[in-house]
Design a protein around this motif. Structure first.
Motif, PDB file in Angstrom:
ATOM      1  N   ILE A  80       0.895  -1.003   0.020  1.00  0.00           N
ATOM      2  CA  ILE A  80       0.086  -0.009   0.092  1.00  0.00           C
ATOM      3  C   ILE A  80       0.937   1.175   0.149  1.00  0.00           C
ATOM      4  CG2 ILE A  80      -1.613   1.385   1.258  1.00  0.00           C
ATOM      5  CD1 ILE A  80      -2.993  -1.231   2.088  1.00  0.00           C
ATOM      6  N   MET A  81       1.787   1.235   1.132  1.00  0.00           N
ATOM      7  CA  MET A  81       2.894   2.418   0.900  1.00  0.00           C
ATOM      8  C   MET A  81       3.454   2.443  -0.647  1.00  0.00           C
ATOM      9  SD  MET A  81       4.574   2.458   4.521  1.00  0.00           S
ATOM     10  CE  MET A  81       5.145   0.481   4.621  1.00  0.00           C
ATOM     11  N   GLY A  82       3.925   1.518  -1.101  1.00  0.00           N
ATOM     12  CA  GLY A  82       4.645   1.368  -2.346  1.00  0.00           C
ATOM     13  C   GLY A  82       3.776   2.142  -3.650  1.00  0.00           C
ATOM     14  N   VAL A  83       2.320   1.818  -3.326  1.00  0.00           N
ATOM     15  CA  VAL A  83       1.370   2.365  -4.356  1.00  0.00           C
ATOM     16  C   VAL A  83       1.380   3.870  -4.234  1.00  0.00           C
ATOM     17  CG1 VAL A  83      -1.000   2.371  -5.425  1.00  0.00           C
ATOM     18  CG2 VAL A  83       0.420   0.083  -4.648  1.00  0.00           C
ATOM     19  N   ILE A  84       1.196   4.215  -3.096  1.00  0.00           N
ATOM     20  CA  ILE A  84       0.909   5.519  -2.693  1.00  0.00           C
ATOM     21  C   ILE A  84       2.195   6.636  -3.110  1.00  0.00           C
ATOM     22  CG2 ILE A  84       0.949   7.588  -0.779  1.00  0.00           C
ATOM     23  CD1 ILE A  84      -0.779   5.152   0.786  1.00  0.00           C
ATOM     24  N   VAL A  85       3.520   5.764  -2.886  1.00  0.00           N
ATOM     25  CA  VAL A  85       4.717   6.562  -3.168  1.00  0.00           C
ATOM     26  C   VAL A  85       4.889   6.454  -4.716  1.00  0.00           C
ATOM     27  CG1 VAL A  85       7.211   6.276  -3.378  1.00  0.00           C
ATOM     28  CG2 VAL A  85       5.931   6.098  -1.180  1.00  0.00           C
ATOM     29  N   ALA A  86       4.457   5.470  -5.404  1.00  0.00           N
ATOM     30  CA  ALA A  86       4.427   5.611  -6.817  1.00  0.00           C
ATOM     31  C   ALA A  86       3.610   6.934  -7.286  1.00  0.00           C
ATOM     32  CB  ALA A  86       3.942   4.349  -7.347  1.00  0.00           C
ATOM     33  N   TYR A  87       2.322   6.981  -6.824  1.00  0.00           N
ATOM     34  CA  TYR A  87       1.551   8.061  -7.323  1.00  0.00           C
ATOM     35  C   TYR A  87       2.024   9.577  -6.861  1.00  0.00           C
ATOM     36  CZ  TYR A  87      -1.828   5.168  -9.166  1.00  0.00           C
ATOM     37  OH  TYR A  87      -2.490   3.930 -10.075  1.00  0.00           O
ATOM     38  N   LEU A  88       3.110   9.340  -5.817  1.00  0.00           N
ATOM     39  CA  LEU A  88       3.569  10.808  -5.571  1.00  0.00           C
ATOM     40  C   LEU A  88       4.831  11.026  -6.386  1.00  0.00           C
ATOM     41  CD1 LEU A  88       3.444  10.401  -1.378  1.00  0.00           C
ATOM     42  CD2 LEU A  88       2.101  11.758  -3.109  1.00  0.00           C
TER      43      LEU A  88
END
Length: 242
Positions: A80-88
């Motif tokens: 979940i953190m990875g997906v959020i970081v990706a969009y940031l």
């Protein structure tokens, strides 16, 4: 669609079915480039998601409750953190360099396991390693559609048995791909015609799944782990030359 395009999609569907249920999706990175031989890039990428989810569903069903919950739980927040970081960072990171990083890690890790078998990467064999690699998987899956290598590296490092390896990877990627599906539908990135096309090939996905399960349940653990290392080396080289 012409006959050649339909035959290519059929081959990719069977490949995904085998890959998901035999090798934790290690061959999936070849699917989009294969589809792009006959389909525009945007259409190939859009079709890939429902095809992967079909493979996930069949793999989860085939290896139901054979996954390791203790391994799975730390992977979910990391992803979940990875997906959020990706969009940031999507507007500032160069996908070419990210693919290069993944390729280098795959090659180095695979060569380490092939040439220096006695050297253990102990920093991966804990919950911190799980969170780091699953976060990396979330980032690479979201940005360059290559979320498999980080998880495969982690599972190979801790030496999982073939069935537990594939089962835990299957439920992990099923969760992540469902989140991506919800987002894609919400933003109108996945036309209903694309979903219907994927569903039409469902019987072939079942065939691929059955072949993959047969391979996974008959292969020796040490042979399986050795094969996964060679697949990682192949993945790294493929990502490097793309």
């Amino acid at each position: 669609m012409d006959v050649t395009t339909l035959a290519l999609i059929a081959f990719v569907v069977v490949l995904i079915g085998i890959s998901k249920s035999a090798f934790a999706g290690a061959l999936g990175v070849f699917a989009v480039p294969l589809l792009m031989l006959k389909l525009p890039a945007s259409q190939a990428i859009a079709l890939m998601l429902p095809l992967l989810i079909i493979g996930d569903i069949l793999s989860v069903k085939s290896f139901w409750r054979k996954w390791d919950n203790r391994l799975l739980l730390p992977l979910i927040p990391g992803a979940i953190m990875g997906v959020i970081v990706a969009y940031l960072i999507i507007d500032v990171i160069n996908p070419h360099y990210l693919r290069l990083i993944i390729a280098t890690i795959c090659i180095v890790f695979a060569l380490k396991n092939i040439l220096f078998k006695q050297t253990r990467l102990t920093f991966l064999s804990n919950k911190v390693g799980a969170v780091i690699m699953s976060m990396f998987s979330g980032i690479t899956s979201s940005l360059v559609h290559a979320g498999g290598p980080p998880i495969i590296i982690y599972f190979t490092a801790i030496g999982l048995s073939p069935s537990k390896f594939v089962a835990t990877a299957a439920i992990f990627f099923a969760m992540m791909n469902m989140l991506k599906l919800i987002a894609a539908i919400s933003f109108g990135l996945l036309p209903s015609a694309t979903i219907l096309t994927a569903l039409l090939f469902f019987p072939l996905a079942i065939i691929g799944n059955c072949v993959g399960v047969k391979i996974n349940t008959t292969i020796d653990k040490q042979v399986f782990l050795k094969l996964m290392n060679y697949l990682l080396l192949l993945l790294g080289c493929w990502l490097l030359i793309r």
